[in-house]
Design an enzyme around this catalytic site. Structure first.
Site, PDB file in Angstrom:
ATOM      1  N   THR A 142      12.067  -4.963   5.155  1.00 35.53           N
ATOM      2  CA  THR A 142      11.922  -6.337   5.650  1.00 35.53           C
ATOM      3  C   THR A 142      11.671  -7.216   4.421  1.00 35.53           C
ATOM      4  OG1 THR A 142       9.514  -6.240   5.793  1.00 35.53           O
ATOM      5  CG2 THR A 142      10.764  -5.427   7.722  1.00 35.53           C
ATOM      6  N   ILE A 186       0.843  -1.207   0.000  1.00 35.78           N
ATOM      7  CA  ILE A 186       0.000   0.000   0.000  1.00 35.78           C
ATOM      8  C   ILE A 186       0.871   1.247   0.000  1.00 35.78           C
ATOM      9  CG2 ILE A 186      -1.839   1.262   1.197  1.00 35.78           C
ATOM     10  CD1 ILE A 186      -2.760  -1.430   2.369  1.00 35.78           C
ATOM     11  N   THR A 216      -6.565  -1.367  10.045  1.00 39.66           N
ATOM     12  CA  THR A 216      -7.334  -2.398   9.352  1.00 39.66           C
ATOM     13  C   THR A 216      -8.661  -2.657  10.053  1.00 39.66           C
ATOM     14  OG1 THR A 216      -7.339  -4.784   8.914  1.00 39.66           O
ATOM     15  CG2 THR A 216      -5.972  -4.058  10.718  1.00 39.66           C
ATOM     16  N   ASP A 217      -9.631  -3.169   9.295  1.00 37.59           N
ATOM     17  CA  ASP A 217     -10.913  -3.522   9.911  1.00 37.59           C
ATOM     18  C   ASP A 217     -10.800  -4.782  10.775  1.00 37.59           C
ATOM     19  OD1 ASP A 217     -10.553  -5.297   7.809  1.00 37.59           O
ATOM     20  OD2 ASP A 217     -12.493  -4.914   6.865  1.00 37.59           O
ATOM     21  N   GLU A 218      -9.657  -5.494  10.657  1.00 39.78           N
ATOM     22  CA  GLU A 218      -9.501  -6.721  11.458  1.00 39.78           C
ATOM     23  C   GLU A 218      -9.456  -6.444  12.954  1.00 39.78           C
ATOM     24  OE1 GLU A 218      -6.644  -9.606  10.199  1.00 39.78           O
ATOM     25  OE2 GLU A 218      -6.870  -9.078   8.100  1.00 39.78           O
ATOM     26  N   ALA A 258      12.194  -0.234   6.582  1.00 34.62           N
ATOM     27  CA  ALA A 258      13.264  -1.132   7.038  1.00 34.62           C
ATOM     28  C   ALA A 258      13.627  -2.166   5.969  1.00 34.62           C
ATOM     29  CB  ALA A 258      12.832  -1.836   8.317  1.00 34.62           C
ATOM     30  N   TYR A 260      -1.672 -10.629  14.619  1.00 36.15           N
ATOM     31  CA  TYR A 260      -1.569  -9.446  13.754  1.00 36.15           C
ATOM     32  C   TYR A 260      -2.607  -8.403  14.154  1.00 36.15           C
ATOM     33  CZ  TYR A 260      -2.751  -6.461   9.782  1.00 36.15           C
ATOM     34  OH  TYR A 260      -3.065  -5.367   9.006  1.00 36.15           O
ATOM     35  N   ARG A 279     -14.481 -11.437   2.386  1.00 34.54           N
ATOM     36  CA  ARG A 279     -13.706 -10.219   2.602  1.00 34.54           C
ATOM     37  C   ARG A 279     -14.328  -9.113   1.740  1.00 34.54           C
ATOM     38  NH1 ARG A 279     -12.447 -13.008   6.184  1.00 34.54           N
ATOM     39  NH2 ARG A 279     -10.374 -13.618   6.915  1.00 34.54           N
TER      40      ARG A 279
HETATM   41  P1  NAD Z   1       3.323  -4.749   3.479  1.00 40.62           P
HETATM   42  O1  NAD Z   1       3.714  -5.874   4.353  1.00 40.62           O
HETATM   43  O2  NAD Z   1       3.235  -4.949   2.018  1.00 40.62           O
HETATM   44  O3  NAD Z   1       4.316  -3.511   3.725  1.00 40.62           O
HETATM   45  C1  NAD Z   1       4.766  -3.138   4.996  1.00 40.62           C
HETATM   46  C2  NAD Z   1       6.019  -2.279   4.833  1.00 40.62           C
HETATM   47  O4  NAD Z   1       6.457  -1.861   6.139  1.00 40.62           O
HETATM   48  C3  NAD Z   1       7.197  -3.011   4.189  1.00 40.62           C
HETATM   49  O5  NAD Z   1       7.787  -2.207   3.190  1.00 40.62           O
HETATM   50  C4  NAD Z   1       8.164  -3.259   5.342  1.00 40.62           C
HETATM   51  O6  NAD Z   1       9.524  -3.278   4.931  1.00 40.62           O
HETATM   52  C5  NAD Z   1       7.853  -2.066   6.236  1.00 40.62           C
HETATM   53  N1  NAD Z   1       8.184  -2.317   7.650  1.00 40.62           N
HETATM   54  C6  NAD Z   1       7.790  -3.356   8.422  1.00 40.62           C
HETATM   55  N2  NAD Z   1       8.298  -3.237   9.661  1.00 40.62           N
HETATM   56  C7  NAD Z   1       9.022  -2.102   9.664  1.00 40.62           C
HETATM   57  C8  NAD Z   1       9.781  -1.429  10.663  1.00 40.62           C
HETATM   58  N3  NAD Z   1       9.934  -1.933  11.896  1.00 40.62           N
HETATM   59  N4  NAD Z   1      10.364  -0.251  10.347  1.00 40.62           N
HETATM   60  C9  NAD Z   1      10.233   0.273   9.102  1.00 40.62           C
HETATM   61  N5  NAD Z   1       9.544  -0.332   8.111  1.00 40.62           N
HETATM   62  C10 NAD Z   1       8.946  -1.506   8.397  1.00 40.62           C
HETATM   63  O7  NAD Z   1       1.940  -4.241   4.079  1.00 40.62           O
HETATM   64  P2  NAD Z   1       0.702  -3.518   3.359  1.00 40.62           P
HETATM   65  O8  NAD Z   1      -0.267  -4.542   2.939  1.00 40.62           O
HETATM   66  O9  NAD Z   1       1.191  -2.525   2.393  1.00 40.62           O
HETATM   67  O10 NAD Z   1       0.071  -2.769   4.613  1.00 40.62           O
HETATM   68  C11 NAD Z   1       0.465  -1.439   4.953  1.00 40.62           C
HETATM   69  C12 NAD Z   1      -0.341  -0.967   6.136  1.00 40.62           C
HETATM   70  O11 NAD Z   1      -1.732  -0.992   5.820  1.00 40.62           O
HETATM   71  C13 NAD Z   1      -0.181  -1.829   7.387  1.00 40.62           C
HETATM   72  O12 NAD Z   1      -0.158  -0.986   8.509  1.00 40.62           O
HETATM   73  C14 NAD Z   1      -1.421  -2.714   7.384  1.00 40.62           C
HETATM   74  O13 NAD Z   1      -1.769  -3.099   8.688  1.00 40.62           O
HETATM   75  C15 NAD Z   1      -2.442  -1.773   6.784  1.00 40.62           C
HETATM   76  N6  NAD Z   1      -3.577  -2.408   6.053  1.00 40.62           N
HETATM   77  C16 NAD Z   1      -3.342  -3.317   5.062  1.00 40.62           C
HETATM   78  C17 NAD Z   1      -4.423  -3.841   4.353  1.00 40.62           C
HETATM   79  C18 NAD Z   1      -4.233  -4.817   3.228  1.00 40.62           C
HETATM   80  O14 NAD Z   1      -5.218  -5.348   2.713  1.00 40.62           O
HETATM   81  N7  NAD Z   1      -3.018  -5.079   2.767  1.00 40.62           N
HETATM   82  C19 NAD Z   1      -5.737  -3.446   4.674  1.00 40.62           C
HETATM   83  C20 NAD Z   1      -5.922  -2.510   5.707  1.00 40.62           C
HETATM   84  C21 NAD Z   1      -4.834  -1.992   6.374  1.00 40.62           C
HETATM   85  O1  TDX Z   2      -3.609 -19.094   0.248  1.00 44.10           O
HETATM   86  C1  TDX Z   2      -4.530 -18.564   0.856  1.00 44.10           C
HETATM   87  N1  TDX Z   2      -5.775 -19.122   0.822  1.00 44.10           N
HETATM   88  C2  TDX Z   2      -6.859 -18.596   1.462  1.00 44.10           C
HETATM   89  O2  TDX Z   2      -7.964 -19.153   1.379  1.00 44.10           O
HETATM   90  C3  TDX Z   2      -4.369 -17.319   1.599  1.00 44.10           C
HETATM   91  C4  TDX Z   2      -3.023 -16.653   1.656  1.00 44.10           C
HETATM   92  C5  TDX Z   2      -5.469 -16.781   2.217  1.00 44.10           C
HETATM   93  N2  TDX Z   2      -6.678 -17.391   2.160  1.00 44.10           N
HETATM   94  C6  TDX Z   2      -7.857 -16.747   2.793  1.00 44.10           C
HETATM   95  C7  TDX Z   2      -7.685 -16.235   4.195  1.00 44.10           C
HETATM   96  C8  TDX Z   2      -8.601 -15.032   4.215  1.00 44.10           C
HETATM   97  O3  TDX Z   2      -9.931 -15.442   4.472  1.00 44.10           O
HETATM   98  O4  TDX Z   2      -8.120 -15.585   1.994  1.00 44.10           O
HETATM   99  C9  TDX Z   2      -8.553 -14.490   2.795  1.00 44.10           C
HETATM  100  C10 TDX Z   2      -7.594 -13.316   2.615  1.00 44.10           C
HETATM  101  O5  TDX Z   2      -6.353 -13.692   3.179  1.00 44.10           O
HETATM  102  P1  TDX Z   2      -5.113 -12.668   3.323  1.00 44.10           P
HETATM  103  O6  TDX Z   2      -4.715 -12.170   1.981  1.00 44.10           O
HETATM  104  O7  TDX Z   2      -4.089 -13.319   4.164  1.00 44.10           O
HETATM  105  O8  TDX Z   2      -5.809 -11.418   4.037  1.00 44.10           O
HETATM  106  P2  TDX Z   2      -6.531 -11.210   5.456  1.00 44.10           P
HETATM  107  O9  TDX Z   2      -6.131 -12.232   6.442  1.00 44.10           O
HETATM  108  O10 TDX Z   2      -7.990 -11.024   5.191  1.00 44.10           O
HETATM  109  O11 TDX Z   2      -5.843  -9.799   5.890  1.00 44.10           O
HETATM  110  C11 TDX Z   2      -5.654  -8.769   4.887  1.00 44.10           C
HETATM  111  O12 TDX Z   2      -6.629  -7.772   5.008  1.00 44.10           O
HETATM  112  C12 TDX Z   2      -6.557  -6.928   6.104  1.00 44.10           C
HETATM  113  C13 TDX Z   2      -4.266  -8.154   4.987  1.00 44.10           C
HETATM  114  O13 TDX Z   2      -3.278  -9.164   4.871  1.00 44.10           O
HETATM  115  C14 TDX Z   2      -4.100  -7.388   6.248  1.00 44.10           C
HETATM  116  O14 TDX Z   2      -2.834  -6.727   6.293  1.00 44.10           O
HETATM  117  C15 TDX Z   2      -5.179  -6.353   6.316  1.00 44.10           C
HETATM  118  O15 TDX Z   2      -5.118  -5.702   7.532  1.00 44.10           O
END
Ligand code: NAD
Ligand code: TDX
Length: 332
Positions: free
Chosen positions: A37, A13, A121-123, A35, A148, A212
């Site tokens: 990661t 994101i 997140t909504d989680e 960082a 998480y 979802r």
């Molecule tokens: P991501 O895992 O793709 O990216 C996370 C980034 O944070 C990475 O670039 C990683 O290197 C960096 N990072 C992790 N720990 C760190 C640290 N200690 N110091 C500095 N950098 C660090 O995650 P994403 O899916 O892009 O999510 C971004 C944010 O949005 C998160 O806070 C997540 O909780 C939130 N979010 C994600 C979703 C989703 O569907 N992906 C939905 C709602 C909210």
């Molecule tokens: O291989 C898979 N098969 C499967 O059925 C994986 C990786 C996931 N799943 C299911 C688990 C969940 O019901 O799919 C759904 C989505 O899984 P994820 O992509 O792991 O997402 P979720 O656990 O819903 O969390 C995501 O949305 C909220 C993001 O990873 C979070 O960072 C965000 O906060």
């Protein structure tokens, strides 16, 4: 120019947010702190590398964070450990980055009196029953299920407390599941798409009935900019497209869009504590700030995302085998 510090800007994101900001909001001068990661990649920012400053570093590094926050006007905080399955294997980095990291950032923001937007997140609200119209609202009680979501809930509560006790100028948003380019292939949609592209079957946890709400990452990022511009300090905004789809329906849609028989997937071990359903009521964001998702058709957004993964094997290909090996160890 407004100086903006983006934590986690090399992740999924975050990198989309940086692209969005550089191309559509030239009034911001962007500095990314990440960082790098396993989830963050410099490659994600290749197209805007000349337009931003990039600092490789940890949000738990108080001296570094203090210096970068002092040099910014506004901070957008996305850095976090983000994958539920990883948090079930090893919660420690989640506690560290999501809780301690947010604490370190909050203290710097407090000292330097900077504006903060916290991405969540909504989680944090737990889950909703299947087959109902119930939705999360800004007033829903916190009830996280996984390590998480418990650490994200903790970070939200820290932000709320710093607003109330110390007058920190922060806003919060809780978004539903995102999809789009640059999403790590460990996550549901990219995993299934890259499975098909590498001749593996998609892997569905449990029954696949879990639901979802899918929001395109560009719509999420547009909402964040609206909140930065017009959001009320101390306020929380829920972000969600309204597009609810079951995991099974998504796997079938991916297979169909990729020209494969729709039953060519594998059911694997369910996720422990697997949340049933997420859905956000985003009325507040829509009526008060005027947000509307632009990516309305999930099917067309999914098709475009599949095309992106098909055209960018250089980006995910080298990491795919390692990701699948880790999944094999959990039982698929
Ligand atoms: P991501 O895992 O793709 O990216 C996370 C980034 O944070 C990475 O670039 C990683 O290197 C960096 N990072 C992790 N720990 C760190 C640290 N200690 N110091 C500095 N950098 C660090 O995650 P994403 O899916 O892009 O999510 C971004 C944010 O949005 C998160 O806070 C997540 O909780 C939130 N979010 C994600 C979703 C989703 O569907 N992906 C939905 C709602 C909210
Ligand atoms: O291989 C898979 N098969 C499967 O059925 C994986 C990786 C996931 N799943 C299911 C688990 C969940 O019901 O799919 C759904 C989505 O899984 P994820 O992509 O792991 O997402 P979720 O656990 O819903 O969390 C995501 O949305 C909220 C993001 O990873 C979070 O960072 C965000 O906060």
């Amino acid at each position: 120019m407004t100086r903006m510090l983006v934590t986690g800007g090399a992740g999924f994101i975050g990198s989309n947010f940086v692209h969005h900001t550089v191309t559509r909001r030239p009034e911001f001068e962007v500095c990314v702190l990440d960082a790098l990661t396993y989830a963050g990649h410099r490659d994600n920012l290749k197209a805007v590398a000349g337009d931003i400053r990039f600092v490789e570093g940890d949000i738990c590094d108080a001296a570094l964070v203090d210096r970068l926050v002092a040099e910014a006007d506004v901070v957008v905080h996305l850095a976090a450990e983000s994958h539920v399955d990883n948090s079930l294997r090893d919660p420690e980095p989640f506690v560290r980055s999501n809780i301690t990291g947010t604490y370190v950032l909050l203290e710097a923001v407090r000292r330097h009196e900077r504006r903060l937007h916290h991405i969540s997140t909504d989680e944090v609200f737990g889950d909703l029953p299947l087959d109902t119209d119930e939705k999360f609202t800004e007033a829903s009680p916190y009830n996280p299920s996984s390590p998480y979501s418990a650490t994200k809930a903790s970070s939200d509560l820290l932000v709320r407390a710093w607003v109330r006790s110390f007058g920190v100028a922060a806003t919060l948003s809780n978004c539903a599941n995102n999809y789009g380019p640059y999403q790590h292939a460990e996550k549901f949609i990219p995993r299934q798409v890259t499975n098909v592209l590498t001749g593996r079957p998609p892997k569905l946890y449990g029954t696949g009935r879990n639901v979802r709400e899918w929001t395109h990452v560009e719509d999420h990022n547009e909402a964040v900019h609206l909140i930065l511009e017009k959001g009320g300090i101390g306020e929380t905004y829920l972000i969600g497209s309204g597009c609810e789809v079951s995991n099974k329906a998504i796997v079938e849609m991916i297979l169909e869009l990729m020209g494969k028989p729709v039953d060519r997937y594998e059911k694997v071990l369910d996720r422990p504590g697997h949340d049933l359903r997420y859905a956000n009521d985003s009325t507040k964001l829509r009526t008060r700030l005027g947000w509307e998702p632009r990516h309305r058709g999930f099917r067309s957004g999914l098709a475009a995302t599949i095309d992106w993964y098909r055209e960018n094997t250089w980006w995910w290909g080298p990491r795919k085998d390692g990701i699948e090996k880790a999944y094999d160890a959990r039982g698929g």
